[in-house]
Design an enzyme around this catalytic site. Structure first.
Site, PDB file in Angstrom:
ATOM      1  N   ASP A 178     -29.646  -5.417  -9.286  1.00  0.00           N
ATOM      2  CA  ASP A 178     -30.122  -4.902 -10.560  1.00  0.00           C
ATOM      3  C   ASP A 178     -29.078  -5.058 -11.654  1.00  0.00           C
ATOM      4  O   ASP A 178     -29.390  -5.417 -12.777  1.00  0.00           O
ATOM      5  CB  ASP A 178     -30.553  -3.422 -10.418  1.00  0.00           C
ATOM      6  CG  ASP A 178     -29.522  -2.538  -9.722  1.00  0.00           C
ATOM      7  OD1 ASP A 178     -28.416  -3.026  -9.380  1.00  0.00           O
ATOM      8  OD2 ASP A 178     -29.819  -1.344  -9.512  1.00  0.00           O
ATOM      9  N   ASP A 224     -21.758  -3.917 -12.670  1.00  0.00           N
ATOM     10  CA  ASP A 224     -21.029  -2.912 -13.450  1.00  0.00           C
ATOM     11  C   ASP A 224     -19.534  -3.172 -13.238  1.00  0.00           C
ATOM     12  O   ASP A 224     -18.947  -4.014 -13.907  1.00  0.00           O
ATOM     13  CB  ASP A 224     -21.502  -1.536 -12.985  1.00  0.00           C
ATOM     14  CG  ASP A 224     -20.868  -0.375 -13.726  1.00  0.00           C
ATOM     15  OD1 ASP A 224     -20.418  -0.558 -14.867  1.00  0.00           O
ATOM     16  OD2 ASP A 224     -20.807   0.736 -13.170  1.00  0.00           O
ATOM     17  N   LYS A 239     -22.881  -5.523 -17.304  1.00  0.00           N
ATOM     18  CA  LYS A 239     -22.016  -4.691 -18.159  1.00  0.00           C
ATOM     19  C   LYS A 239     -20.613  -5.272 -18.079  1.00  0.00           C
ATOM     20  O   LYS A 239     -19.754  -4.759 -17.348  1.00  0.00           O
ATOM     21  CB  LYS A 239     -21.950  -3.254 -17.617  1.00  0.00           C
ATOM     22  CG  LYS A 239     -23.185  -2.396 -17.772  1.00  0.00           C
ATOM     23  CD  LYS A 239     -22.817  -0.944 -17.379  1.00  0.00           C
ATOM     24  CE  LYS A 239     -23.959  -0.111 -16.945  1.00  0.00           C
ATOM     25  NZ  LYS A 239     -23.566   1.201 -16.386  1.00  0.00           N
TER      26      LYS A 239
END
Ligand code: IMP
Ligand code: MG
Length: 179
Positions: free
Chosen positions: A100, A103, A131
């Site tokens: 998904d 990070d 991110k």
């Protein structure tokens, strides 16, 4: 409880996932490749992506690994652990890992190292969300849908303490709607 604030709509997701399937199909066509989803966050994205690939004429095998990095909250523990392994043999195969979100980068990087250690011939990585400012390890996905800033997001499979996965869009979680 007010719903979390939408930042990526269903229509944006649909269009972008279709574009990603097109790009992936261009690179993977002719290869014996396996899609490996990282559970649980990848399920909604993977389900849409695999049907996008089908529309591009590809129908790869699909398998999953289960990984965990969060205890319950919204901060990575700093360790990406594999808690459920693959069922298919990836030795000699090309693998496309699907998660998904990247990070800190620890989870998807660890997943890639894992399939390469199992003898995969190559392992590309695909995340819906990236991110990039949050990395703790050097990592750049081969495919990503959207870059976002340092916000905690839910929906389209992403959760906060196992909640909000069913939202059909991506939303920013603010302080008051953790549960
Ligand atoms: P990483 O190992 O720090 O890159 O984190 C990857 C995992 O953390 C993902 O597979 C997600 O499950 C989870 N994660 C990271 N950021 C978010 C977020 O904003 N919302 C929900 N889950 C997240
Ligand atoms: Mg996850």
């Amino acid at each position: 409880m007010a719903p979390p604030k939408m930042i990526i709509s269903e229509e944006q997701l649909r269009l972008r996932v279709e574009e990603m399937a097109h790009a992936i199909a261009g690179d993977m066509r002719g290869k014996d490749f396996i899609l490996v989803g990282v559970l649980k966050g990848s399920v909604v994205f993977l389900a849409d992506l695999m049907r996008g690939l089908y529309r591009q004429g590809l129908c790869p095998m699909v398998d999953f690994i289960t990984m965990t990095s969060y205890a319950e909250g919204t901060q990575s523990s700093g360790h990406a652990k594999i808690i459920g392994g693959l069922h298919l043999d990836v030795a000699g195969k090309a693998v496309l890992l699907v998660d998904d979100i990247a990070d800190t980068g620890l989870t998807i990087k660890r997943a890639r190292d894992h399939v390469l250690a199992l003898g995969a011939k190559e392992a590309a990585t695909c995340v819906l969300l990236d991110k990039p400012t949050r990395r703790k390890v050097e990592f750049a996905p081969d495919y990503h849908g959207f870059s976002i800033g340092d916000v905690f997001v839910v929906g389209y499979g992403l959760d906060a303490a196992n909640r909000h996965r069913c939202l059909p869009y991506v939303a920013e979680l603010t302080g008051n709607d953790i549960s």
